[in-house]
Scaffold this motif. Sequence first.
Motif, short mmCIF file in Angstrom:
data_model
loop_
_atom_site.label_atom_id
_atom_site.label_comp_id
_atom_site.label_asym_id
_atom_site.label_seq_id
_atom_site.Cartn_x
_atom_site.Cartn_y
_atom_site.Cartn_z
N PHE A 84 -2.77 -12.82 -6.38
CA PHE A 84 -2.40 -11.42 -6.61
C PHE A 84 -2.34 -10.66 -5.30
CE2 PHE A 84 -3.05 -12.09 -10.92
CZ PHE A 84 -4.37 -12.35 -11.27
N VAL A 85 -1.55 -9.59 -5.33
CA VAL A 85 -1.61 -8.57 -4.29
C VAL A 85 -1.68 -7.21 -4.99
CG1 VAL A 85 -0.50 -7.57 -2.26
CG2 VAL A 85 -0.14 -9.99 -2.81
N VAL A 86 -2.60 -6.38 -4.55
CA VAL A 86 -2.67 -5.00 -5.04
C VAL A 86 -2.13 -4.10 -3.95
CG1 VAL A 86 -4.17 -3.13 -5.82
CG2 VAL A 86 -4.65 -5.50 -6.51
N LEU A 87 -1.04 -3.39 -4.25
CA LEU A 87 -0.38 -2.51 -3.29
C LEU A 87 -0.83 -1.07 -3.52
CD1 LEU A 87 3.22 -4.02 -3.54
CD2 LEU A 87 1.51 -4.45 -1.75
N ASP A 88 -0.97 -0.34 -2.43
CA ASP A 88 -1.43 1.04 -2.51
C ASP A 88 -0.26 1.96 -2.86
OD1 ASP A 88 -3.20 3.11 -2.46
OD2 ASP A 88 -3.15 3.36 -0.28
N ALA A 89 0.32 1.72 -4.03
CA ALA A 89 1.47 2.48 -4.52
C ALA A 89 1.50 2.38 -6.03
CB ALA A 89 2.76 1.91 -3.93
N LEU A 90 2.25 3.29 -6.65
CA LEU A 90 2.34 3.30 -8.11
C LEU A 90 3.55 2.53 -8.62
CD1 LEU A 90 1.46 7.05 -8.81
CD2 LEU A 90 -0.08 5.08 -8.70
N ASN A 91 4.51 2.21 -7.72
CA ASN A 91 5.74 1.56 -8.15
C ASN A 91 6.40 0.85 -6.97
OD1 ASN A 91 7.49 3.64 -6.80
ND2 ASN A 91 6.48 4.94 -8.31
N PRO A 92 7.38 -0.02 -7.22
CA PRO A 92 7.99 -0.80 -6.14
C PRO A 92 8.67 0.04 -5.06
CG PRO A 92 8.41 -1.85 -8.24
CD PRO A 92 7.79 -0.52 -8.55
N SER A 93 9.40 1.09 -5.43
CA SER A 93 10.11 1.86 -4.41
C SER A 93 9.13 2.54 -3.46
CB SER A 93 11.04 2.90 -5.05
OG SER A 93 10.34 3.82 -5.84
N ALA A 94 8.02 3.06 -3.99
CA ALA A 94 7.02 3.69 -3.14
C ALA A 94 6.37 2.66 -2.22
CB ALA A 94 5.96 4.37 -4.00
N ALA A 95 6.18 1.44 -2.72
CA ALA A 95 5.57 0.39 -1.92
C ALA A 95 6.45 0.00 -0.74
CB ALA A 95 5.29 -0.84 -2.79
N ILE A 96 7.75 -0.17 -0.98
CA ILE A 96 8.65 -0.63 0.07
C ILE A 96 8.98 0.48 1.05
CG2 ILE A 96 10.98 -1.51 0.54
CD1 ILE A 96 10.78 -3.02 -2.16
N VAL A 97 9.38 1.63 0.56
CA VAL A 97 9.74 2.74 1.45
C VAL A 97 8.55 3.17 2.30
CG1 VAL A 97 10.51 5.14 1.53
CG2 VAL A 97 11.59 3.54 -0.06
N GLY A 98 7.35 3.14 1.70
CA GLY A 98 6.16 3.56 2.42
C GLY A 98 5.49 2.47 3.22
N LEU A 99 5.97 1.23 3.11
CA LEU A 99 5.30 0.10 3.78
C LEU A 99 3.79 0.21 3.59
CD1 LEU A 99 7.31 -0.23 7.14
CD2 LEU A 99 7.53 -1.61 5.07
N VAL A 100 3.38 0.27 2.36
CA VAL A 100 1.99 0.62 2.04
C VAL A 100 1.01 -0.52 2.34
CG1 VAL A 100 2.76 2.21 0.25
CG2 VAL A 100 2.22 -0.16 -0.37
N GLU A 101 -0.24 -0.16 2.33
CA GLU A 101 -1.31 -1.13 2.54
C GLU A 101 -1.40 -2.11 1.37
OE1 GLU A 101 -3.25 -1.66 5.01
OE2 GLU A 101 -2.94 0.11 6.27
N LYS A 102 -1.85 -3.32 1.69
CA LYS A 102 -2.21 -4.29 0.65
C LYS A 102 -3.71 -4.11 0.43
CE LYS A 102 1.65 -5.72 2.65
NZ LYS A 102 2.17 -5.15 3.92
N ASN A 103 -4.07 -3.40 -0.64
CA ASN A 103 -5.48 -3.09 -0.85
C ASN A 103 -6.32 -4.34 -1.05
OD1 ASN A 103 -4.53 -0.13 -2.64
ND2 ASN A 103 -5.23 -0.27 -0.53
N TYR A 104 -5.76 -5.31 -1.81
CA TYR A 104 -6.46 -6.57 -2.04
C TYR A 104 -5.45 -7.70 -2.08
CZ TYR A 104 -10.13 -3.44 -3.79
OH TYR A 104 -11.06 -2.44 -3.92
N VAL A 105 -5.84 -8.82 -1.50
CA VAL A 105 -5.06 -10.06 -1.60
C VAL A 105 -5.98 -11.14 -2.14
CG1 VAL A 105 -3.70 -11.79 -0.39
CG2 VAL A 105 -3.61 -9.39 0.36
N PHE A 106 -5.60 -11.73 -3.27
CA PHE A 106 -6.40 -12.80 -3.88
C PHE A 106 -5.58 -14.09 -3.92
CE2 PHE A 106 -8.75 -9.19 -5.41
CZ PHE A 106 -10.05 -9.65 -5.59
N LYS A 107 -6.23 -15.19 -3.63
CA LYS A 107 -5.64 -16.52 -3.78
C LYS A 107 -6.54 -17.32 -4.68
CE LYS A 107 -2.92 -20.08 -2.80
NZ LYS A 107 -1.55 -20.18 -3.32
#
Length: 430
Positions: free
Chosen positions: A381-404
Amino acid sequence: MIDLLFRNASLQDGSKDIDIAVDDGVIIDKGSNLDYQARQSIDLNDRLLIPGFVDPHVHLDIILMNSWRQPGRPEPYLSHYGLNDSLERRRKAFTSEDIQKRAGAALELASRHGVTALRAQCHVDTKIGLKHVEALQSVKEKYAGRVTLQIVTFPQQGFSRNPGSIELVKEAFRTGADVVGCASNLDFDSAGNVDSKKHIDTALDLAMELDVDLDIHADLGIPQSVELDDLEVVYAAQRTIEVGYQGRVAAGHVCALGSASQDIAQQAIGWIKEADISIISQPDLYRLGRDDTRNVRRGLTRVKELLSAGVNVTYASNNVRDALRPVGNLNPLEEALILSYGAHMDTIEDFTTLLRMSTYNGAKALRLGNYGLEPGCSADFVVLDALNPSAAIVGLVEKNYVFKAGRLMASSRVVSSTYNGNQLQEVQKS
């Protein structure tokens, strides 16, 4: 008691307030208001949870060959061929230890940006033997719990013009390679002309003999115009259908398709769709078209048209801080933003598509099993610091958590590693 419970996640499809339960590295349940006792429970407050990013085409053995402290090309750009000459000259000095250090640092960087699976192009030729494959195999084993790595045998010196290369490729699979690679413009006939068809035939025969997938660098050139028979990806598609290898071939670049007329492009896309070839676009606006003095081309394939036809299209980092491209961070959000400019993908729906291209579409190209967010899938999983895909990409947001596989690989608080004596850090402001 289960290991992990995510609460109140937003998903790529627009779903809200979704809970996902994980135990022993696997998703066991998904829904609203799940009733589990968990050792760790994380309330995401509607932040976007996606399956791990997939980077399907990275030249991992030559990655980060430029200075980390001072990124950029150490010599000026002269020509596309000059870049290749520079690469060939510089890579002769690589040692196994050097390759492992750079590739390991790259995987750590990719992991911090949410990449959980990556396909690595790896040079194989009689000048260097299996040095690069053996080095990447060591890296693959070391980072197996962090990034799923597929190694592609990349025949930089071609097949027919590099006697002994075919047996060397076969030996590479005994060493640990996973996918047969090729680049259609690397072999020549007796008159010195590019013999892309023979090159593709050789690679396809090898893939079938070894019962592995095929990954093609196709149509890297961008002529002013092309006919259907000029397109290497069309020949690859026709041969794929002829031998029944549909679904097991990926083609990267496919830039010449952008120079075709609309009629020819649609015919080519029809062949690609029928052959079930995955197309890997490299948002590499740095090199291709650089020598144009007017009507400058972008060096991209027809991403939107391919998607509209139902072709599986993904994108990749390709070259990162090496002799061919001096930029890049192995950050799929960054590559998505670059592609949004280059491919004119700017609607909310387009951004949703771009995020899917680097997750589900990438996983399909690599034929990853147990991928996704359904029960039974691996908990990548990846948890992105955004509410939706467009906000994630345009904002180049943080990856709050990365799980493998249900294990925390990175968070946006403080993540660090050591590369070549230098400390690399990513810090989230409080």
